[in-house]
Design an enzyme around this catalytic site. Structure first.
Site, PDB file in Angstrom:
ATOM      1  CG  HIS A 478      -1.857  -1.118   1.332  1.00  0.00           C
ATOM      2  ND1 HIS A 478      -2.347  -1.590   2.547  1.00  0.00           N
ATOM      3  CD2 HIS A 478      -2.424  -1.889   0.380  1.00  0.00           C
ATOM      4  CE1 HIS A 478      -3.166  -2.592   2.321  1.00  0.00           C
ATOM      5  NE2 HIS A 478      -3.229  -2.806   1.014  1.00  0.00           N
ATOM      6  N   PRO A 479       1.787   1.448  -0.936  1.00  0.00           N
ATOM      7  CG  PRO A 479       3.039   1.415  -2.913  1.00  0.00           C
ATOM      8  CD  PRO A 479       2.105   0.582  -2.086  1.00  0.00           C
TER       9      PRO A 479
END
Length: 551
Positions: A478-479
């Site tokens: 989930h960057p």
């Protein structure tokens, strides 16, 4: 190939598909959306369980990035899968639909992102969504007529139910809807599927599931296998994009705007390769500086995540490597082809929960994804289950830099995970929660071999837990945050998503998030694309009701 358009969208991921589709739907403009990867008309994409083969490693549909070595994680390189092809990461992810909590977005507004509070973003979540629970209509918190189908899972594993029962026995409440009035509790995730198939952002916004065409709009040009090389400027005005298709390099012209939607890694990479970023870094690589912007690539945030697992559970209701498991999958494949039901409709992470590490917190700061497989590397023979636990609002920050000015070369990803000690202590509390759940009879009665036998039965051995985290923690895929939105002079984009220092250029994807949200990031990325289309077209969605404000 046509080379002149009103708008060019670079990147056909979740946000890119949403903004391109909505701009094309307006009908007055020609829109091109560029994607470096292939089309999404593939059973590996549409079959939900296909993620087991596409999400884990580099391939035609997955960039398979690796981080730099992380000193606090035993010098390991973390995995950062990112989707490559139409739909982007929505074509390889776990399909979990989570928005976060209202305070996530109100914090954005308080930080200077006017128009991005919960009351302003909820209408875009609802506009995107077609949630089967509300039966073709909208309610206060859910949409029922949007292009993105959100459903309950068709055939959840019995072990997902066992996990929920174990968590309830451990004292955690059942939550029917993680996107409802409250997020805390345990239950089943809703997924972005329709009729037992993955419903990615490309099916939602570009071709609406039509297997014969890539675009349902005559004014929307979907260009696959098209690598963006750099944004072309005339002075400070973005006027187009230089692209590579096969062995040919071409310049596509944008009469109105260039919209970069290449994700938390691809968007800052393209900006820097085009001359927008930290001036000294660009000069080191021989990139002419168009606009010095020190924060491009900074503010990188990820949900640090750790896994506990149970091995050697004697059942083929769980995914695993065995002769019996192979026969079970063959039967399930036949079932899927006939009915679009069964194990192949699963997303592996069917159930989970949101927890508070400390009772005084207003919102959960931990999230669990229960896995109907023992996720070990390498995979071991037999069957089992596992559970991820991640820190929802990490304090640690990383950065992204260029390895070279060639956008085909992977960037340098420095996560700095657990560099803030508060993240470690939160994750320790999360491991204790998982250990307590695993010990409940609803799961323990099936036997198996716990993957961490050196933990004490009461889960109080914090040193052992920290060692497990150091040896095993990784990203939750989930960057966000590398093209931070804000009103201050150092923010990369303003609240209209316009890139500071130049004209005719916006960034529209999860990279603009000033802080990460408390949950999976796919639904928020799509919301960003929806809202961006209205910002570009000069429209505004109706704000939500007073009931929704307090949800």
């Amino acid at each position: 190939m046509e080379t002149n358009f009103d708008y060019i969208v670079v990147g056909a991921g979740s946000a890119g598909c949403a903004v391109a589709g909505r701009l094309a739907e307006a009908g007055n403009y020609s829109v091109a959306i560029l994607e470096a990867g292939p089309h999404d008309h593939s059973a590996w994409v549409t079959t939900p369980l296909g993620l087991a083969l596409t999400a884990g490693k580099e391939g035609p549909r997955n960039y398979g990035y690796r981080t730099q070595r992380q000193p606090l994680l035993a010098e390991r390189r973390g995995r950062q899968p990112r989707g490559r092809g139409l739909g982007g990461s929505s074509s390889i992810n776990g399909m979990v639909y989570i928005r976060g909590v209202p305070r996530d977005y109100d914090r954005w507004a308080e930080a200077g992102c006017d128009g991005w509070g919960w009351r302003e973003v909820l209408p875009y979540f609802k506009r995107a969504q077609c949630n089967e629970r509300v039966g073709g209509r909208d309610d206060e918190l859910h949409g029922g007529t949007g292009p993105l189908f959100v459903t309950d899972q068709r055939t959840p594993s019995p072990f997902s139910r066992h996990f929920v029962e174990a968590a309830q026995a451990a004292g955690y409440r059942y939550n029917h809807d993680f996107n409802g009035i409250t997020q805390e509790g345990v239950g089943y995730y809703q997924v972005t599927q329709r009729d037992g198939e993955r419903w990615n952002a490309a099916r939602a916004y570009l071709h609406r599931g039509d297997s014969g065409r890539l675009s349902r709009w005559p004014n929307l040009h979907v260009l696959t296998d098209t690598q963006a090389v750099r944004i072309v400027f005339h002075g400070k005005q973005a006027v187009g994009v230089e692209v590579r298709r096969g062995n040919e390099t071409t310049t596509l012209r944008a009469r109105r705007e260039v919209i970069v939607s290449s994700g938390a890694f691809g968007s800052p990479q393209l900006l820097m390769a085009s001359g927008i970023g930290p001036a000294d870094h660009l000069r080191e690589l021989g990139v002419p500086v168009v606009a010095a912007s020190s924060d491009v690539g900074r503010n990188l945030q990820e949900h640090v995540d750790v896994l506990l697992y149970q091995l050697k559970v004697p059942t083929t209701d769980l995914l695993g490597v065995s002769i019996g498991g192979a026969w079970r999958l063959l039967r399930e494949w036949r079932r899927y082809r006939r009915e679009r039901t069964g194990m192949l409709t699963g997303n592996i992470a069917e159930a989970g929960g949101f927890f508070r590490s400390r009772p005084e917190l207003d919102d959960p700061d931990l999230q669990a994804h229960f896995m109907t497989a023992a996720v070990t590397r390498p995979m071991r023979y037999g069957h089992g289950y596992s559970c991820h636990m991640c820190v929802l609002r990490p304090h640690s920050r990383g950065q992204l830099r260029l390895a070279s000015a060639d956008t085909r070369e992977a960037p340098l990803i420095e996560l700095n995970m657990l560099s803030d000690s508060r993240d470690m202590e939160t994750l320790v509390a999360g491991v204790r929660i998982l250990k307590r759940i695993f010990e409940q009879p609803a799961l323990a009665r099936f036997g198996g071999a716990f993957g961490d036998p050196h933990l004490r039965a009461d889960g109080s051995d914090d040193d052992a837990i920290r060692e497990i985290i150091a040896q095993r923690a990784d990203t939750a895929f989930h960057p966000v945050g590398t093209c931070r939105m804000g009103s201050d002079e150092f923010s990369v984009v303003d609240p209209q998503l316009r890139v500071r220092g130049v004209n005719g250029l916006r960034v529209v994807d999860a990279s603009i998030m000033p802080t990460i949200v408390g949950g999976n990031t796919n639904a928020p990325a799509i919301m960003i694309g929806e809202k961006a289309a209205d910002l570009i077209l000069g429209r505004q969605a109706a704000t939500s009701s007073a009931v929704a404000e307090t949800a």
